[in-house]
Design a protein around this motif. Structure first.
Motif, short mmCIF file in Angstrom:
data_model
loop_
_atom_site.label_atom_id
_atom_site.label_comp_id
_atom_site.label_asym_id
_atom_site.label_seq_id
_atom_site.Cartn_x
_atom_site.Cartn_y
_atom_site.Cartn_z
N ARG A 1 0.81 -1.22 0.00
CA ARG A 1 0.00 0.00 0.00
C ARG A 1 0.85 1.27 0.00
O ARG A 1 0.50 2.28 0.61
N SER A 2 1.94 1.23 -0.70
CA SER A 2 2.82 2.38 -0.79
C SER A 2 2.31 3.42 -1.77
O SER A 2 2.81 4.54 -1.80
N TRP A 3 1.34 3.05 -2.58
CA TRP A 3 0.69 4.01 -3.47
C TRP A 3 -0.74 3.52 -3.73
O TRP A 3 -1.09 2.38 -3.45
N VAL A 4 -1.55 4.39 -4.27
CA VAL A 4 -2.89 4.03 -4.69
C VAL A 4 -3.21 4.78 -5.97
O VAL A 4 -2.82 5.94 -6.15
N GLU A 5 -3.90 4.11 -6.86
CA GLU A 5 -4.29 4.74 -8.13
C GLU A 5 -5.79 4.59 -8.32
O GLU A 5 -6.35 3.50 -8.18
N TYR A 6 -6.44 5.71 -8.61
CA TYR A 6 -7.88 5.73 -8.85
C TYR A 6 -8.14 6.06 -10.32
O TYR A 6 -7.46 6.91 -10.90
N THR A 7 -9.12 5.40 -10.88
CA THR A 7 -9.60 5.75 -12.22
C THR A 7 -11.01 6.30 -12.08
O THR A 7 -11.90 5.63 -11.53
N LEU A 8 -11.22 7.50 -12.56
CA LEU A 8 -12.49 8.19 -12.36
C LEU A 8 -13.60 7.59 -13.22
O LEU A 8 -13.36 7.11 -14.33
N HIS A 9 -14.81 7.65 -12.68
CA HIS A 9 -15.97 7.20 -13.43
C HIS A 9 -16.19 8.15 -14.61
O HIS A 9 -16.17 9.37 -14.44
N PRO A 10 -16.42 7.62 -15.81
CA PRO A 10 -16.55 8.51 -16.97
C PRO A 10 -17.76 9.43 -16.91
O PRO A 10 -17.79 10.47 -17.58
N ASP A 11 -18.77 9.07 -16.09
CA ASP A 11 -19.98 9.90 -16.01
C ASP A 11 -19.93 10.92 -14.87
O ASP A 11 -20.86 11.72 -14.73
N ALA A 12 -18.90 10.88 -14.05
CA ALA A 12 -18.86 11.75 -12.87
C ALA A 12 -18.81 13.21 -13.28
O ALA A 12 -17.99 13.60 -14.12
N LYS A 13 -19.68 14.01 -12.66
CA LYS A 13 -19.69 15.43 -12.99
C LYS A 13 -20.24 16.23 -11.82
O LYS A 13 -20.93 15.71 -10.95
N PHE A 14 -19.91 17.50 -11.80
CA PHE A 14 -20.44 18.41 -10.79
C PHE A 14 -21.88 18.77 -11.15
O PHE A 14 -22.35 18.49 -12.27
#
Length: 605
Positions: free
Chosen positions: A112-125
């Protein structure tokens, strides 16, 4: 909509650091997530809950800001829950597990020395602007540099952040070995880069902020009320983590000056739900017309998390509380049995641990081998009876005299350099009387404190009880401007970084932290580190119990009481799911139904 698939490598030690594991449904602090990758909804929600209606809640105090991420000002209730979202969503029927929200997938290596997230393509404000990697990096930077002390402290463990793809971002951590950091970053709120100015971020504002959550701010009456309106275009409404949640079309929070006003508003139907914390009111206060007519429900719901610590905190930064013998004496003067019977109908339980009501409590348990190994470098940090699990805070005969307690307290105070002279406890060397002030916020607190002050007066200690308004109370609390103050430190089944914010030595000097007692203890710091580095649930539980033993041995607070259940009263137009999760009921899973004869299954949501 099909559930997002999350990628998890933690725990698969045979894989190389960069390799991906089989797809998983979430990221757990210890072990594996409970839900499968294709889960449809959390088990403690009703996926067919009705949508619509208006829920009205109450809050005591006031507010002067809509920014919940800064120390300055008091933020309106609900901003974090309804307007802003985090990368991942927490499951409340597991100790500490996250599932995909703004982040569609997550990857982290075994160490757990790093973490990578991939954003949801539909995510929006809520203004329709897509959430980008740049927004994530912006949020991290602003909160690290200008956010509350807990954000600044946690995010300093990030040594590098980089964009690794069109929708992916990686955080690399320092060598502290903090295995919680991938989850801490998963709970980072995401702010809109196009709608915020870093230079003014720390200023209070009543301007409606832009978030990505299920609600938007609709109306604000400064200091009095705030109304949230459900966003019909909310991007995440069909995600598995959200199905069956956020069912009210409108949520209004009204602010009241005192607890009595809150209860009167509930009785009259101006407020739909209340968490009841008063045994007196629970036992005697609900005999009003709507209750008798069957329009209000009163329930003791199960809850399986640690009760937390409700206590009076000694400000050890003040000279009169620097000596632990003084603190021990003041604890011994508290007559729990008499107070519980005469003030609280014997409905409370006495807190004997910072994690009472759970497996994390050290009370009644002999320290195991792992605990003893952790505590070995600090031989004087834990009292022998606490190490052996035989310690309990003394209980009197309940007569109200507490004679044995007074004798023991006076002996401790004499050892600490005080003597009783003409009915007044004075410093033997200076002749100065031993006096201090206890800060109070509510009349209920004041009643308890006046009772305690009466017990202290019998040994010559003069105590001033000062009740102040909510704004002054919070200001003095954040700046450690008090002698003694009541506080509640909640607890979860997976305590972690927040323990540093509450008890860590660095937090003792950081205004706005919850280290109200001013704890500066190497053993405490070491046990918190052990909690964060634990790789198995067994090692984790041992580390938490070891921390519990050190805190109890330090006599930093005077423990009070906890509720055995979760007491909830609500108008029956609010409905709840049948299942209550480990962490207690979740209001965002409730729904509105004015017709008591119509169930959610019979009507279109």
């Amino acid at each position: 909509m099909k559930a997002p698939i999350l990628l998890l490598t933690a725990g698969l030690l045979l894989l190389p650091v960069g390799a991906l594991a089989d797809p998983k449904g979430g990221l757990a602090m210890h072990g594996e997530p409970r839900e499968e990758a294709d889960f449809s909804h959390f088990p403690y929600v009703n996926p067919d809950a009705l949508k619509g209606g208006r829920a009205r809640f109450a809050k005591q105090g006031t507010f002067d800001s809509l920014n919940p991420f800064i120390v300055k000002g008091g933020s309106a209730d609900g901003m974090r829950e309804y307007v802003f979202e985090t990368l991942m969503a927490r499951a409340y029927d597991e100790p500490f597990t996250l599932y995909g929200l703004i982040a569609e997938t997550v990857d982290t290596p075994p160490d757990r020395s790093w973490v990578e997230y991939t954003l949801h393509p539909d995510a929006k404000f809520s203004d329709g602007t897509p959430i980008t990697v740049e927004d994530v990096i912006f949020s991290y930077t602003v909160l690290r540099d200008r956010g509350r002390p807990n954000h600044r402290s946690y995010y300093k463990k990030v040594t590098n952040v980089e964009k690794t793809g069109d929708r992916s971002v990686r955080f690399t951590f320092d060598d502290s070995g903090d295995r919680e950091m991938p989850l801490i970053m998963g709970l980072m709120p995401i702010l809109p880069r196009h709608a915020l100015t870093p230079e003014t971020f720390e200023m209070t504002t009543l301007e409606a902020p832009l978030g990505s959550g299920p609600y938007v701010v609709d109306q604000v009456d400064p200091g009095k009320s705030i109304t949230y309106k459900r966003n019909p275009a909310y991007w995440g409404r069909d995600l598995p983590v959200n199905r069956g949640r956020y069912n009210f079309d409108e949520i209004r929070v009204d602010y009241f000056r005192d607890a009595s006003s809150v209860f009167e508003a509930f009785k009259s139907g101006l407020v739909d739900l209340r968490d009841e914390l008063s045994p007196n009111r629970w036992a005697q206060g609900y005999n009003f017309p709507a209750m008798r007519a069957g329009r209000v429900s009163k329930e003791a719901l199960p809850i399986e998390t640690p009760a937390g610590m409700s206590a009076l905190a000694f400000n050890t930064r003040r000279p009169q509380f620097a000596d632990p013998r003084v603190r021990q004496a003041l604890i011994r003067l508290f007559d729990y049995n008499w107070v519980n019977r005469t003030l609280y109908h014997d409905l409370f339980a006495y807190s004997q641990s910072y994690f009472a009501r759970s497996e994390l409590s050290s009370h009644g348990r002999r320290a195991d081998a792992t605990e003893r190994a952790l505590l070995a470098p600090f031989p004087d940090a834990v009292k022998p009876e606490i190490m052996e699990g035989t310690f309990s805070f003394a209980a009197s005969d309940g007569s109200g005299q507490n004679r044995e307690g007074r004798i023991e307290a006076l002996k401790l105070l004499e050892e600490a350099g005080y003597t009783l002279k003409d009915g007044t406890l004075v410093n033997t060397e200076t002749g100065e009387p031993f006096t201090f002030e206890i800060l109070a916020r509510t009349r209920g607190q004041e009643r308890l404190l006046l009772t305690y002050a009466g017990a202290l007066k019998k040994v010559g200690i003069e105590v001033r009880i000062r009740q102040v308004d909510a704004a002054q109370y919070e200001r003095r609390k954040q700046t450690f401007d008090f002698d003694m103050i009541p506080n509640f430190w909640g607890a979860s089944l997976s305590p972690g970084n927040e323990q540093s914010f509450r008890w860590g030595s660095k937090a003792a000097k950081a205004q706005g932290s919850l280290n109200l007692a001013g704890v500066q203890n190497d053993a405490v710091d070491a046990m918190i580190t052990a909690i964060l580095e634990a790789k198995t649930r067994e090692d984790f539980v041992s580390a938490v119990r070891a921390l519990d033993r050190v805190l109890l041995s330090g006599d930093y607070v005077m423990p009070l009481f906890y509720l055995p259940d979760q007491w909830v009263a609500h108008w029956k137009r609010l409905k709840r799911p049948d299942k209550t999760p480990l962490y207690g009921y979740q209001i965002d899973a409730w729904w509105y139904d004015e017709d008591p004869d119509t169930s959610a299954e019979m009507r279109e949501p």
